[in-house]
Design an enzyme around this catalytic site. Structure first.
Site, PDB file in Angstrom:
ATOM      1  N   HIS A  78       6.709   7.863  18.406  1.00  0.00           N
ATOM      2  CA  HIS A  78       8.027   8.242  18.092  1.00  0.00           C
ATOM      3  C   HIS A  78       7.959   9.811  18.302  1.00  0.00           C
ATOM      4  O   HIS A  78       7.491  10.448  17.617  1.00  0.00           O
ATOM      5  CB  HIS A  78       8.570   7.703  16.688  1.00  0.00           C
ATOM      6  CG  HIS A  78       8.895   6.274  16.704  1.00  0.00           C
ATOM      7  ND1 HIS A  78       9.964   5.665  16.044  1.00  0.00           N
ATOM      8  CD2 HIS A  78       8.316   5.288  17.437  1.00  0.00           C
ATOM      9  CE1 HIS A  78       9.972   4.578  16.191  1.00  0.00           C
ATOM     10  NE2 HIS A  78       9.136   4.294  17.214  1.00  0.00           N
ATOM     11  N   TYR A 206      17.239   7.262   8.892  1.00  0.00           N
ATOM     12  CA  TYR A 206      17.251   7.367   7.368  1.00  0.00           C
ATOM     13  C   TYR A 206      18.865   7.403   7.142  1.00  0.00           C
ATOM     14  O   TYR A 206      19.488   8.820   7.700  1.00  0.00           O
ATOM     15  CB  TYR A 206      16.457   8.701   6.804  1.00  0.00           C
ATOM     16  CG  TYR A 206      15.067   8.448   7.191  1.00  0.00           C
ATOM     17  CD1 TYR A 206      14.312   8.520   8.207  1.00  0.00           C
ATOM     18  CD2 TYR A 206      14.172   8.212   5.826  1.00  0.00           C
ATOM     19  CE1 TYR A 206      13.236   8.392   8.389  1.00  0.00           C
ATOM     20  CE2 TYR A 206      13.071   7.858   5.857  1.00  0.00           C
ATOM     21  CZ  TYR A 206      12.179   8.127   7.166  1.00  0.00           C
ATOM     22  OH  TYR A 206      10.873   8.020   7.098  1.00  0.00           O
ATOM     23  N   PRO A 297       8.442   6.634  -1.282  1.00  0.00           N
ATOM     24  CA  PRO A 297       8.242   6.343  -0.147  1.00  0.00           C
ATOM     25  C   PRO A 297       8.814   7.077   1.144  1.00  0.00           C
ATOM     26  O   PRO A 297       8.935   7.075   2.133  1.00  0.00           O
ATOM     27  CB  PRO A 297       8.294   5.087   0.034  1.00  0.00           C
ATOM     28  CG  PRO A 297       9.154   4.454  -0.892  1.00  0.00           C
ATOM     29  CD  PRO A 297       9.109   5.393  -2.102  1.00  0.00           C
ATOM     30  N   LYS A 301       4.687   9.172   3.223  1.00  0.00           N
ATOM     31  CA  LYS A 301       3.586  10.166   3.073  1.00  0.00           C
ATOM     32  C   LYS A 301       2.227   9.611   2.324  1.00  0.00           C
ATOM     33  O   LYS A 301       1.035   9.977   2.249  1.00  0.00           O
ATOM     34  CB  LYS A 301       3.875  11.423   2.276  1.00  0.00           C
ATOM     35  CG  LYS A 301       4.702  12.434   3.143  1.00  0.00           C
ATOM     36  CD  LYS A 301       3.933  13.117   4.301  1.00  0.00           C
ATOM     37  CE  LYS A 301       4.626  13.575   5.136  1.00  0.00           C
ATOM     38  NZ  LYS A 301       4.464  13.300   6.437  1.00  0.00           N
ATOM     39  N   TYR A 391       7.140  16.349   8.221  1.00  0.00           N
ATOM     40  CA  TYR A 391       7.379  14.876   8.470  1.00  0.00           C
ATOM     41  C   TYR A 391       6.051  14.612   9.333  1.00  0.00           C
ATOM     42  O   TYR A 391       5.476  13.715   8.866  1.00  0.00           O
ATOM     43  CB  TYR A 391       8.557  14.455   8.855  1.00  0.00           C
ATOM     44  CG  TYR A 391       8.915  13.127   9.235  1.00  0.00           C
ATOM     45  CD1 TYR A 391       9.870  12.450   8.201  1.00  0.00           C
ATOM     46  CD2 TYR A 391       8.335  12.006  10.100  1.00  0.00           C
ATOM     47  CE1 TYR A 391       9.916  10.980   8.095  1.00  0.00           C
ATOM     48  CE2 TYR A 391       8.308  10.612  10.048  1.00  0.00           C
ATOM     49  CZ  TYR A 391       9.219  10.183   8.911  1.00  0.00           C
ATOM     50  OH  TYR A 391       9.304   8.922   8.996  1.00  0.00           O
TER      51      TYR A 391
HETATM   52  P1  FAD Z   1      -4.312   0.821  -2.708  1.00  0.00           P
HETATM   53  O1  FAD Z   1      -3.789   0.270  -1.298  1.00  0.00           O
HETATM   54  O2  FAD Z   1      -3.284   0.313  -3.938  1.00  0.00           O
HETATM   55  O3  FAD Z   1      -5.554   0.040  -2.762  1.00  0.00           O
HETATM   56  C1  FAD Z   1      -6.437   0.066  -3.807  1.00  0.00           C
HETATM   57  C2  FAD Z   1      -7.106  -1.032  -3.695  1.00  0.00           C
HETATM   58  O4  FAD Z   1      -8.214  -1.066  -5.159  1.00  0.00           O
HETATM   59  C3  FAD Z   1      -6.556  -2.525  -3.831  1.00  0.00           C
HETATM   60  O5  FAD Z   1      -7.300  -3.244  -2.651  1.00  0.00           O
HETATM   61  C4  FAD Z   1      -6.856  -3.129  -5.137  1.00  0.00           C
HETATM   62  O6  FAD Z   1      -6.767  -4.575  -4.988  1.00  0.00           O
HETATM   63  C5  FAD Z   1      -8.111  -2.533  -5.511  1.00  0.00           C
HETATM   64  N1  FAD Z   1      -8.354  -2.604  -6.832  1.00  0.00           N
HETATM   65  C6  FAD Z   1      -7.400  -2.262  -7.843  1.00  0.00           C
HETATM   66  N2  FAD Z   1      -8.064  -2.384  -9.221  1.00  0.00           N
HETATM   67  C7  FAD Z   1      -9.407  -2.787  -8.786  1.00  0.00           C
HETATM   68  C8  FAD Z   1     -10.290  -2.896  -9.833  1.00  0.00           C
HETATM   69  N3  FAD Z   1     -10.298  -2.757 -11.178  1.00  0.00           N
HETATM   70  N4  FAD Z   1     -11.630  -3.199  -9.180  1.00  0.00           N
HETATM   71  C9  FAD Z   1     -11.848  -3.337  -7.984  1.00  0.00           C
HETATM   72  N5  FAD Z   1     -10.665  -2.961  -7.058  1.00  0.00           N
HETATM   73  C10 FAD Z   1      -9.502  -2.825  -7.623  1.00  0.00           C
HETATM   74  N6  FAD Z   1       3.367   4.499   1.757  1.00  0.00           N
HETATM   75  C11 FAD Z   1       4.230   4.898   2.784  1.00  0.00           C
HETATM   76  O7  FAD Z   1       3.767   5.899   3.391  1.00  0.00           O
HETATM   77  N7  FAD Z   1       5.389   4.235   3.108  1.00  0.00           N
HETATM   78  C12 FAD Z   1       5.729   3.028   2.501  1.00  0.00           C
HETATM   79  O8  FAD Z   1       6.767   2.404   2.870  1.00  0.00           O
HETATM   80  C13 FAD Z   1       5.011   2.534   1.448  1.00  0.00           C
HETATM   81  N8  FAD Z   1       5.371   1.513   0.847  1.00  0.00           N
HETATM   82  C14 FAD Z   1       4.734   1.124  -0.465  1.00  0.00           C
HETATM   83  C15 FAD Z   1       4.946  -0.198  -1.157  1.00  0.00           C
HETATM   84  C16 FAD Z   1       4.101  -0.563  -2.260  1.00  0.00           C
HETATM   85  C17 FAD Z   1       4.410  -1.658  -2.942  1.00  0.00           C
HETATM   86  C18 FAD Z   1       3.037   0.571  -2.498  1.00  0.00           C
HETATM   87  C19 FAD Z   1       2.557  -0.002  -3.769  1.00  0.00           C
HETATM   88  C20 FAD Z   1       2.814   1.368  -1.982  1.00  0.00           C
HETATM   89  C21 FAD Z   1       3.576   1.866  -0.552  1.00  0.00           C
HETATM   90  N9  FAD Z   1       3.102   2.980   0.019  1.00  0.00           N
HETATM   91  C22 FAD Z   1       3.828   3.431   0.997  1.00  0.00           C
HETATM   92  C23 FAD Z   1       2.180   3.863  -0.174  1.00  0.00           C
HETATM   93  C24 FAD Z   1       0.815   3.216   0.448  1.00  0.00           C
HETATM   94  O9  FAD Z   1       0.928   2.249   0.844  1.00  0.00           O
HETATM   95  C25 FAD Z   1      -0.335   3.636  -0.633  1.00  0.00           C
HETATM   96  O10 FAD Z   1      -0.457   5.302  -0.442  1.00  0.00           O
HETATM   97  C26 FAD Z   1      -1.659   3.245   0.149  1.00  0.00           C
HETATM   98  O11 FAD Z   1      -1.690   1.779  -0.018  1.00  0.00           O
HETATM   99  C27 FAD Z   1      -2.802   4.049  -0.565  1.00  0.00           C
HETATM  100  O12 FAD Z   1      -3.935   3.318  -0.474  1.00  0.00           O
HETATM  101  P2  FAD Z   1      -5.252   3.282  -1.491  1.00  0.00           P
HETATM  102  O13 FAD Z   1      -6.234   2.710  -0.739  1.00  0.00           O
HETATM  103  O14 FAD Z   1      -5.331   4.665  -2.116  1.00  0.00           O
HETATM  104  O15 FAD Z   1      -4.484   2.542  -2.648  1.00  0.00           O
HETATM  105  C1  DHB Z   2       8.440   2.951   6.663  1.00  0.00           C
HETATM  106  C2  DHB Z   2       8.420   3.164   5.273  1.00  0.00           C
HETATM  107  C3  DHB Z   2       8.807   4.435   4.919  1.00  0.00           C
HETATM  108  O1  DHB Z   2       8.516   4.820   3.498  1.00  0.00           O
HETATM  109  C4  DHB Z   2       9.186   5.536   5.660  1.00  0.00           C
HETATM  110  O2  DHB Z   2       9.668   6.702   5.279  1.00  0.00           O
HETATM  111  C5  DHB Z   2       9.153   5.184   6.824  1.00  0.00           C
HETATM  112  C6  DHB Z   2       8.937   4.012   7.418  1.00  0.00           C
HETATM  113  C7  DHB Z   2       8.044   1.643   7.166  1.00  0.00           C
HETATM  114  O3  DHB Z   2       7.633   0.831   6.427  1.00  0.00           O
HETATM  115  O4  DHB Z   2       8.036   1.450   8.333  1.00  0.00           O
END
Ligand code: FAD
Ligand code: DHB
Length: 400
Positions: A78, A206, A297, A301, A391
């Protein structure tokens, strides 16, 4: 009580989400032995619908680590985004402004690519482990105790990594008086849907509307992803598919444009918060991704910052194991936290500019200020370029 079975690796990683699996993959490519311990089963870790946007440098990094083939084939490049307010839609053209772009490629797809790479290398995470507990973190011989299939294990390692997300066990194992927590809860949440319908837009929209924020994103040419600002305690049961489409229609409407509807196959409500816990290191344990910080979100980021953490920590570990140089590891927390606050700044800026702060005394005044801010933004090349710069992403560490 029976003694745990002793296992040994160089880096023990708690959490098999994107942060944990990417760090593990990069370390293996750099010849560093590691084990990922994941609480849930593999299907669950892929089924979570989350982020959708990858920064320019994040895609370069994944590509340099051999994970870019499907992004190049199936990802959607994009050039910019649309900002919408007061019934007007304006394009902010990142490519034209600063010659950078972004990719729309779902976190679920990143997870599939990571899992495929681990399977191909014969290094899958250990799934469905429980009771993970890091210990002896202030010594040179830390370990992680855990249970798998009812059996107790102790994974001895040189370093422990907490990649276990916001609700994990790694961050709470740092004594409270050794860390500072900065937190903000928002008085709204996001209702997100996935629908089988071609996106009604070429770029992400947005939209600030009197009734609240709305966004139109996508996953492919056949799947759309859309969001609505809702009350923080709202229940997804209150939102029939028709009600969701009607509300999106109102908040995304501009003259001459039509929102296409389709079958909704996923819907959920996510609370919004900002959270930073620092330092991100404690003795021989380092935190990456959501284990240490959460952003609202709106700036897309969360995942990108997690990838930046992982790259930086990978580099510190590589320097340590290859040449005994621990400077990178010692600087890891301070360097990462500095980037995290810039990310918090941008995410807060986008969130405040685009949401309705209903229910506060200043809601109406704030709304008019937000409209003024958006009008100034779209009339100034400098302001749009500043948005484009953040961004499309802060610089990402280059892999050692
Ligand atoms: P996580 O994805 O949370 O992964 C952590 C892992 O550790 C999981 O698999 C979990 O099961 C595991 N775990 C937890 N506790 C334990 C334990 N005690 N022992 C062993 N394993 C464990 N970011 C965006 O940029 N855009 C979005 O639209 C967006 N939407 C989101 C929606 C939700 C509901 C959430 C929660 C986050 C969202 N985010 C979004 C943020 C983005 O998804 C996260 O920043 C990203 O998932 C971070 O990855 P991570 O691996 O650090 O953590
Ligand atoms: C999406 C999520 C976001 O938080 C964003 O700022 C842009 C796109 C997505 O899920 O596609």
């Amino acid at each position: 009580m029976s003694e745990p079975t002793i296992l040994r690796t160089q880096v023990g990683i708690i959490g098999g989400g994107p942060s944990g699996l990417l760090l593990s993959h990069l370390l293996r490519l750099s010849g560093i032995d590691n084990t990922v311990l994941e609480l849930r089963d593999r299907e669950y870790t892929v089924a979570r619908v989350r982020a959708g946007v990858l920064e320019h440098d994040a895609v370069d990094l994944l590509t340099s680590a051999g994970l870019g083939e499907r992004i190049a084939r199936e990802g959607l490049k994009h050039q910019g985004i649309y900002l919408q307010f007061a019934g007007e839609r304006h394009h902010v053209d990142f490519s034209e402004l600063i010659d950078r772009d972004i990719w729309v490629y779902g976190q679920q797809e990143v997870m599939k690519d990571l899992i495929a790479a681990h399977d191909a290398a014969g290094t899958p995470a250990r799934y469905e482990i429980s009771d993970a507990q890091p210990q002896d973190l202030l010594t040179d011989a830390p370990s992680i105790r855990y249970t798998e299939n009812g059996e107790k294990f102790e994974l001895r390692c040189d370093f422990v990594v907490g990649a276990d997300g916001f609700h994990g066990v790694a961050r709470p194992s740092i004594p409270a008086d050794q860390s500072a927590v900065h937190e903000r809860e928002y008085h709204f949440a996001w209702l997100g849907i996935l629908a089988h319908v071609a996106p009604s837009t070429d770029e992400l929209i947005y939209s600030l509307h009197e009734r609240g924020f709305a966004m139109h994103s996508m996953r492919s040419n056949k799947v759309s992803r859309l969001y609505l600002q809702v009350e923080p305690d709202d229940d997804i049961e209150n939102w029939s598919d028709d009600r969701i489409w009607d509300e999106l229609d109102i908040r995304l409407r501009v003259p001459g444009w039509q929102l296409e509807r389709g079958e909704i196959f996923e819907k959920s409500i996510t609370p919004m918060r900002s959270f930073v816990s620092e330092p991100m290191s404690y003795g021989r344990m380092h935190l990456v991704g959501d284990a240490a910080h959460i952003v609202p979100p709106t700036g897309a980021k969360g995942l990108n910052q997690a990838i930046a953490d992982v790259a930086l920590l990978h580099n510190g570990l590589v320097d340590h194991f290859r040449s005994g140089n621990s400077a990178g590891l010692e600087a890891y927390s301070a360097t990462s936290v500095e980037r995290v606050w810039k990310t918090q700044y941008f995410s807060t800026y986008m969130t405040r500019m685009l949401h309705r702060f209903h229910g506060t005394d200043d809601a109406e005044f704030d709304y008019q200020v937000q409209l003024g801010q958006l009008r100034q933004l779209i009339s100034s090349r400098h302001a749009m370029a500043a948005l484009a710069e953040l961004y499309t992403g802060l610089p990402m560490p280059k892999l050692h």
